[in-house]
Design a protein around this motif. Structure first.
Motif, PDB file in Angstrom:
ATOM      1  N   VAL A  34       0.829  -1.208   0.000  1.00 11.85           N
ATOM      2  CA  VAL A  34       0.000   0.000   0.000  1.00 11.85           C
ATOM      3  C   VAL A  34       0.862   1.255   0.000  1.00 11.85           C
ATOM      4  N   VAL A  35       0.440   2.232  -0.800  1.00 13.20           N
ATOM      5  CA  VAL A  35       1.012   3.572  -0.736  1.00 13.20           C
ATOM      6  C   VAL A  35      -0.124   4.562  -0.511  1.00 13.20           C
ATOM      7  N   VAL A  36       0.112   5.526   0.356  1.00 16.28           N
ATOM      8  CA  VAL A  36      -0.850   6.606   0.614  1.00 16.28           C
ATOM      9  C   VAL A  36      -0.242   7.901   0.102  1.00 16.28           C
ATOM     10  N   LEU A  37      -0.979   8.607  -0.748  1.00 15.13           N
ATOM     11  CA  LEU A  37      -0.508   9.871  -1.307  1.00 15.13           C
ATOM     12  C   LEU A  37      -1.431  10.990  -0.837  1.00 15.13           C
ATOM     13  N   GLU A  38      -0.856  11.978  -0.183  1.00 16.59           N
ATOM     14  CA  GLU A  38      -1.620  13.088   0.399  1.00 16.59           C
ATOM     15  C   GLU A  38      -1.122  14.403  -0.188  1.00 16.59           C
ATOM     16  N   ALA A  39      -2.053  15.246  -0.640  1.00 20.37           N
ATOM     17  CA  ALA A  39      -1.686  16.517  -1.263  1.00 20.37           C
ATOM     18  C   ALA A  39      -1.012  17.459  -0.274  1.00 20.37           C
ATOM     19  N   GLY A  40      -1.413  17.399   0.986  1.00 28.86           N
ATOM     20  CA  GLY A  40      -0.804  18.240   2.016  1.00 28.86           C
ATOM     21  C   GLY A  40      -0.042  17.387   3.000  1.00 28.86           C
TER      22      GLY A  40
END
Length: 390
Positions: A34-40
């Motif tokens: 799993v990868v989590v990508l967050e704009a902030g």
């Protein structure tokens, strides 16, 4: 299957709010990379707010949505106990209960009916759930008697968490998972990437686009959990605008000595005491506003109104003022499932005011969809994509 590399994942989660982090943890425990990508930054959206109110729907006109929320609220204590034991971090959970003022004879009759329905619907083995009517003047040190001339309701299904603490515990579990899942599967820590604004996904090769460019991150499937921004990404893919952002504002006050009090819902506001000696007050609902600037006049009004029915708040210091944009589907209920016409794209958004209470159940349902497992959780039909998309 996609080519194996350190930047190749089974599931890419777009957004690190309560839905995103809950889904990432559930997917990791299912053995997915799993990868989590967050704009902030983690929790920088609507999930990073102050209230943490886990408040049930009224027991009237029972339906699958209310049953789903009831099951979530009555199971979240065990879910959080396991998370806290795994990480050593508190999520600030307490089954605090809630009081509601009764302002007229008509509302008194209404709540008598709700009390009878709660006895029928709010049934949980091993725990007594109450919906009691108390007389005018009860709990006068917390709810002003003049705010409740016909008495008050005290119900014990309501609870609360500390939103930022809950998110921090989830992030810790993702970075440092237990050696293996409960099923004995060795777990791989999730990758958490902040300042990565996802702008697209190429379903042909699984490439994630960040800030309009290929990122080198590849995923078998992608799930949109970016709050109200998910609606903009969905519109690019489907051509349909199925939701919007709705601004909310809240306050955090010094609440030393109030930690054990129940939450109060009065005059359209919640007052929620927390274990760390703070009290959260909120929130506004500004339907056509998608900015996060704090309106001092609006938050001052929140404080004035809250102090009018909660005299114990008088003179207490304001510690923080907060504004955020919550995701609201046009058809009101959350949106959870596979995006129509997109075999490798899923979505979970639109929890609006109930996200923290149901996120762990949403995560189970979404990961079951992603992995093709038999559903452990039955989603209400009104949560499914076919309900929201034309």
């Amino acid at each position: 299957m996609l080519a194996s590399s350190s930047r190749t994942f089974d599931l890419a989660v777009v957004g690190a709010g309560i839905f995103g982090l809950s889904i990432a943890r559930e997917a990791m425990e299912a053995g997915l990379r799993v990868v989590v990508l967050e704009a902030g930054t983690l929790g920088s959206g609507a999930s990073g707010g102050l209230l943490g109110a886990l408040m049930p729907h009224m027991p009237a006109r029972w339906n699958p949505k209310k049953q789903f929320q009831f099951d979530a609220l009555t199971s979240i204590g065990g879910h959080l106990a396991r998370l806290e034991a795994e990480t050593g971090l508190s999520a600030g959970y307490r089954a605090c209960g809630r009081i509601l003022p009764i302002v007229s004879e008509e509302r008194l009759d209404h709540h008598r009916e709700r009390s009878a329905e709660a006895a029928e619907r709010w049934v949980l083995q091993g725990r007594e759930l109450r919906y009691d009517l108390e007389p005018c003047g009860a709990r006068a040190d917390w709810l002003a008697p003049e705010a409740a001339p016909f008495g008050l309701v005290h119900e014990t299904l309501a609870a609360r968490v500390a939103p930022r603490a809950y998110l921090a515990a989830l992030a810790e579990a993702l970075r440092h998972p237990a050696p293996q899942s409960t099923g004995g599967v060795p777990l791989t820590a999730a990758m958490l990437l902040e300042d990565h604004a996802v702008t697209g996904f190429d379903p042909a090769n699984g490439q994630i686009l960040v800030d309009g460019r290929e990122s080198g991150i590849v995923a078998e499937q992608i799930v949109l959990t970016a709050g109200f921004r998910s609606f903009h990404l969905l519109q690019q893919v489907t051509g349909q605008a199925i939701g919007r952002g709705e601004k909310g504002q809240a306050l955090l006050l010094d609440g030393q000595g109030l930690e054990d009090r129940p939450a109060v819902y009065c005059d359209g506001l919640y007052v929620v005491p927390h274990d760390d000696g703070t009290v959260a007050v909120g929130s506004t609902s500004e339907r056509h506003e998608e900015t996060t600037h704090v309106d001092m006049a609006a938050t001052d009004d929140l404080l004035t109104r809250a102090r009018a029915f909660c005299p114990a708040l008088e003179g207490r210091q304001v510690l923080e003022r907060w504004a955020g944009v919550r995701p609201r589907c046009n058809k009101r209920d959350p949106l959870v499932g596979r995006v129509p016409g997109q075999e490798r794209m899923l979505v979970a958004t639109g929890g609006f005011k109930i996200s923290f209470g149901i996120a762990h159940r949403i995560a189970e349902a979404l990961v079951d969809t992603a992995t093709g497992r038999s559903g452990r959780i039955t989603l209400p039909d009104s949560f499914r994509p076919e309900h929201h998309f034309a």
